[in-house]
Design a protein around this motif. Sequence first.
Motif, mmCIF file in Angstrom:
data_model
loop_
_atom_site.group_PDB
_atom_site.id
_atom_site.type_symbol
_atom_site.label_atom_id
_atom_site.label_comp_id
_atom_site.label_asym_id
_atom_site.label_seq_id
_atom_site.Cartn_x
_atom_site.Cartn_y
_atom_site.Cartn_z
ATOM 1 N N MET A 255 9.897 69.928 5.938
ATOM 2 C CA MET A 255 11.246 70.702 6.658
ATOM 3 C C MET A 255 12.227 70.565 5.921
ATOM 4 N N ASP A 256 13.137 71.734 5.269
ATOM 5 C CA ASP A 256 14.439 71.655 4.730
ATOM 6 C C ASP A 256 15.448 72.263 5.641
ATOM 7 N N ALA A 257 14.927 72.953 6.572
ATOM 8 C CA ALA A 257 15.924 73.932 7.532
ATOM 9 C C ALA A 257 17.092 73.091 8.086
ATOM 10 N N ASP A 258 18.320 73.668 8.099
ATOM 11 C CA ASP A 258 19.402 72.818 8.812
ATOM 12 C C ASP A 258 19.227 73.115 10.612
ATOM 13 N N HIS A 259 18.286 74.138 10.910
ATOM 14 C CA HIS A 259 17.883 74.445 12.109
ATOM 15 C C HIS A 259 16.669 74.786 12.459
#
Length: 320
Positions: A255-259
């Motif tokens: 997971m590389d999402a900021d949020h």
Amino acid sequence: MNKLMQKRYLFILILTALLLLAACSNSNDGESDDADTSGDTDEAAEITVDSEVGEVTIPANPEKILASYNEDTLIALDETPVAKWAIGESVQDYLEEDLADVETIEWTLPLEQVLSIEPDLIILDHTLDNYEGSYEDYAAIAPTYVLSEEEVNDWKVRLQKFGEILGKEDEAEQALADYDEKVNQAKEELNDTLGDESVAMMWVVGGKYFLFEENRHTADMIYNELDVEAPEIVEELGKGEEAWNPISLEKLSEMDADHLIILGYEDDEGIEALKNSNVWNNTDVVQNDQVYYIEDESNWTNSGLVASEQTIDMLVDLFK
């Protein structure tokens, strides 16, 4: 007969003739008016529209509309369905503010249930195999319109079609105009609060993880209308197929999402597994405390005007 009597007799004859002509004229006018009124009534009582199965004649002002799983569209046009979609005890929770008092009907539309509610218009999706009865079975109960694949898959097209069917074209256009205004305002707010930071949405249910592709349900609006940045892990998923396949916990470690917005109950075994995973707990989104939990996923996992507007409000509030 003297001249005075002749004149009186002639006057009476002329007056009688005029009265007879006037009576005939009024009678003919009345017949014409009655015929015109009858014609207008017939014209107003029914309309003929093209559907997925060909032309269908439907009532112009139906009062008991059955449009299972399309209640969002009815509410957007200020219409209350005669019954609402359900799977057992499960309903579309995000619509309950408007539909709490409406009886449920099983999603397969059992013919006995349909008969019992006596609809005067039935609207079906194009995937007719999902229903207990055939098109002919439902058409024998009430005029039945079948939505095309485009109308099913694009809620804006569907809203316009419902507007046409229900004689509410102006209301449909106004609703779409108001929606566009809402999108533009939300886009500005999210640009201020998020900038180019990415957001992912994931539904966790029954211990499984369903990551939203860019075109899945309201994610289509979030990524493609609000211009929220999609993380690489979402982009790699590509376009979502009809079947929504879960991804593995191992994959989520990337997971590389900021949020990350997680939809689901916190006591679900899948969420418990995440919290107990050292690999997951070491991802940047968790380390930065940017994981948000929302229990009711129903508006996020549906498509329609009401679902989209509710999701917009929640998204904007989440990142204020």
